[in-house]
Write an enzyme that holds these catalytic residues in place. Structure first.
Site, PDB file in Angstrom:
ATOM      1  N   SER A   1      -9.681  -0.950   7.307  1.00 39.63           N
ATOM      2  CA  SER A   1      -9.113  -0.719   5.976  1.00 39.63           C
ATOM      3  C   SER A   1      -8.343  -1.895   5.393  1.00 39.63           C
ATOM      4  O   SER A   1      -8.002  -1.874   4.203  1.00 39.63           O
ATOM      5  CB  SER A   1      -8.202   0.515   6.000  1.00 39.63           C
ATOM      6  OG  SER A   1      -8.972   1.680   6.055  1.00 39.63           O
TER       7      SER A   1
ATOM      8  N   LYS B   1       0.862  -1.193   0.000  1.00 35.27           N
ATOM      9  CA  LYS B   1       0.000   0.000   0.000  1.00 35.27           C
ATOM     10  C   LYS B   1       0.890   1.232   0.000  1.00 35.27           C
ATOM     11  O   LYS B   1       1.907   1.261   0.717  1.00 35.27           O
ATOM     12  CB  LYS B   1      -0.884  -0.044   1.248  1.00 35.27           C
ATOM     13  CG  LYS B   1      -1.881   1.089   1.405  1.00 35.27           C
ATOM     14  CD  LYS B   1      -2.725   0.858   2.662  1.00 35.27           C
ATOM     15  CE  LYS B   1      -3.801   1.900   2.846  1.00 35.27           C
ATOM     16  NZ  LYS B   1      -4.654   1.618   4.030  1.00 35.27           N
TER      17      LYS B   1
ATOM     18  N   SER C   1      -9.466   1.380   3.206  1.00 35.27           N
ATOM     19  CA  SER C   1      -8.619   2.196   2.357  1.00 35.27           C
ATOM     20  C   SER C   1      -7.566   1.402   1.580  1.00 35.27           C
ATOM     21  O   SER C   1      -6.984   1.931   0.636  1.00 35.27           O
ATOM     22  CB  SER C   1      -7.898   3.250   3.210  1.00 35.27           C
ATOM     23  OG  SER C   1      -7.048   2.637   4.168  1.00 35.27           O
TER      24      SER C   1
END
Lengths: 67, 472
Positions: free
Chosen positions: B179, B80, B155
């Protein structure tokens, strides 16, 4: 949806204190959203011992007892 | 023969170790798939083909020399884009950090590199891990591999999409309110939010210091366990890092779940939050499976979902605003609209409300600990529904939306999302498995047992499997 608890003028003052300058449309949006913050803040109140301290960085009793 | 991109880490590792599978071949295959498909998925912000191939050649040389490092050696992964990578931009998917090039790796980035993983690239995220599915950022939002018209959740959106589409074998996400588990749920994969303190946060862009967790996302829970074996290390540079013995991830893989006591937090999804009937049916079917595996299943009662959600939201917004205040005021135009709105709400939370939320947090941690005296794991849904249309999540700038995931950020508990079947529309259903602190190994064992007892891991999104044949 919560009842607006701050007028747009009051919200404008809040925002100015926080250092923000927003359009009237944005101020109206935040005035509505602010109601949710107030509701949440009210709901977490309640009877609590004065020994109930904040869990800033909480730790578990011990690895052994956790297992 | 199984296509390379359909191999799990657990399946590929013995082949890599035995020199029957080349890290170079494996990495080239994934890079080829990314080139062919990511234009539709937007899972990656930045692909690193030259660096990845160099790392693959290095890994191959090491393995050929007999210097095998373990099950992640030669395994292609993605991070990420809030995990610091030395010399490689780490953007937070934001114009504000578009040119941010860290001088050192995050601890987790380093640990994964030392274990011999191959970094394919940096993955899409909601802006600063909070913004939502946004269309006003320098990069487009990731899409759901099961249906491109649908949202992958966030997310860690790119981390979930990349795994489901077979564009990486493992990925790293972060989880402040769900997330990791949300994208795992909507993308139909396995994602673990570890116990708070078990995985270092050092070098990961903060959102909310006391709720942030980093963790693995993979096709299976067994693969998450292999990644956790490397990731679970005490880090003196992270003040929240726990100095405890590592859970027995390797040993746990060998054990079954017979005799375990499962507590179902039924009121969460029956009365506290409106939940899709298909999600509920998936949970009930899973409970049947667990009974057949020899588990005892009972219902348990916690405080209402909103009690956890309110405290978590107040803490999260306060801490996020504290981190972003200066840049948000100086350069609001460099934030997307959704991130700006959500972060700004923290400006209106009074200090006493933040402190009282922390006091309430202490009460709720104690509550959940007492429930765990009578059960070994808890089960409830991860998300109340399946993936909605892309961008339909809407503005969540302040509401305390019912969330099954935030509960366990507040308590720091290890929490895993697994796929519990598919909806009539072909979208993944979801289930959350939660354990006692530092029993991440048990949580993963339960998830793995479920995956092996059912056939949901045999079904990949068809679109990418079909086209993969042409790409390879």
């Amino acid at each position: 949806m919560p009842t607006p608890i701050a007028s747009e003028a009051e919200m404008g003052a809040f925002l100015a204190r926080a250092g923000f300058s927003l359009t009237p449309e944005q101020v109206a949006e935040y005035a509505e959203a602010y109601g949710y913050i107030v509701e949440m803040s009210a709901r977490i109140r309640g009877e609590r011992s004065y020994m109930a301290e904040p869990a800033h960085v909480f730790s578990f009793p011990s690895e052994e007892s956790a297992r | 023969m199984t296509a390379l991109h359909d191999l799990t880490i657990a399946e590929a590792a013995p082949l890599l170790k035995a020199k029957k599978l080349s890290p170079v071949e494996l990495t080239a295959s994934y890079l080829s798939r990314i080139e062919a498909f990511d234009g539709q998925l937007n899972a990656f912000i930045r692909v690193l083909p030259e660096q990845a191939m160099a790392a693959a050649r290095k890994a191959e040389g090491e393995i050929m020399r007999g210097d095998y490092k373990g099950p992640l050696h030669g395994v292609p992964i993605g991070l990420k884009d809030i995990y610091n990578t030395k010399g490689i931009p780490t953007t937070g998917h934001s114009a504000l950090y578009k040119d941010h090039v860290p001088e050192e790796d995050a601890t987790t980035t380093r640990l994964l590199a030392e274990a011999g993983t191959i970094l394919l690239g940096k993955l899409s995220t909601w802006e600063f891990a909070i913004g939502g599915t946004s269309f006003d950022l320098p990069w487009p939002p990731a899409k759901n591999p099961w249906n491109l018209a649908h949202d992958p959740a966030g997310s860690s959106s790119g981390s979930g999409a990349a795994i489901a589409a077979g564009l990486a074998m493992g990925s790293m996400g972060t989880d402040t309110g769900g997330s990791i588990r949300g994208p795992a749920a909507w993308c139909g994969i396995s994602g673990l939010k570890p116990t708070y303190g078990l995985v270092s946060r050092r070098g990961i862009l903060p959102l909310s210091f006391s709720l942030d967790h980093g963790g693995p996302m993979c096709w299976t829970s067994e693969d998450c366990a292999l990644m956790m074996e490397v990731l679970a290390q005490h880090d003196p540079l992270d003040p929240g890092s726990a100095d405890v013995a590592k859970p027995d991830f390797a040993g746990s893989r060998q054990k079954d779940v017979k005799g375990l006591r499962i507590g179902v937090v039924r009121h969460f999804f029956e009365s506290d939050a409106e939940t899709d009937p298909e999600i509920k049916a998936g949970i009930e079917a899973a409970l049947v499976t667990f009974r057949e595996l020899g588990c005892a299943v009972t219902d348990v009662t916690l405080s209402p979902l909103s009690a956890y959600g309110d405290a978590a939201a107040l803490i999260s917004r306060s801490e996020a605003f504290a981190f972003h205040e200066e840049t948000l005021m100086a350069t609001p135009e460099l934030y997307g609209e959704l991130a700006r709105q959500r972060i700004m709400m923290g400006a209106f939370i009074r200090a006493c409300d933040y402190v009282n939320a922390l006091r309430e947090r202490g009460r709720l941690i104690a509550e959940i600990a007492s429930v765990f005296e009578s059960v070994d794991v808890l089960i409830c849904p991860t998300m109340p529904g399946v993936a909605p249309k892309l961008g339909d999540l809407g503005n969540m700038m302040s509401r305390s939306r019912p969330s099954f995931t935030r509960v366990f950020n507040l308590t720091g508990s290890p929490a895993l999302s697994v796929c519990s079947g598919f909806s009539t529309a072909g979208l993944p259903l979801n289930m959350q498995i939660v354990g006692r602190p530092f029993q991440d190994d048990l949580v993963l064992r339960v998830g793995s047992a479920f995956e092996k007892a059912t056939s949901y891991r045999d079904l990949r999104p068809a679109q990418w499997a079909q086209q993969a044949l042409a790409a390879e």
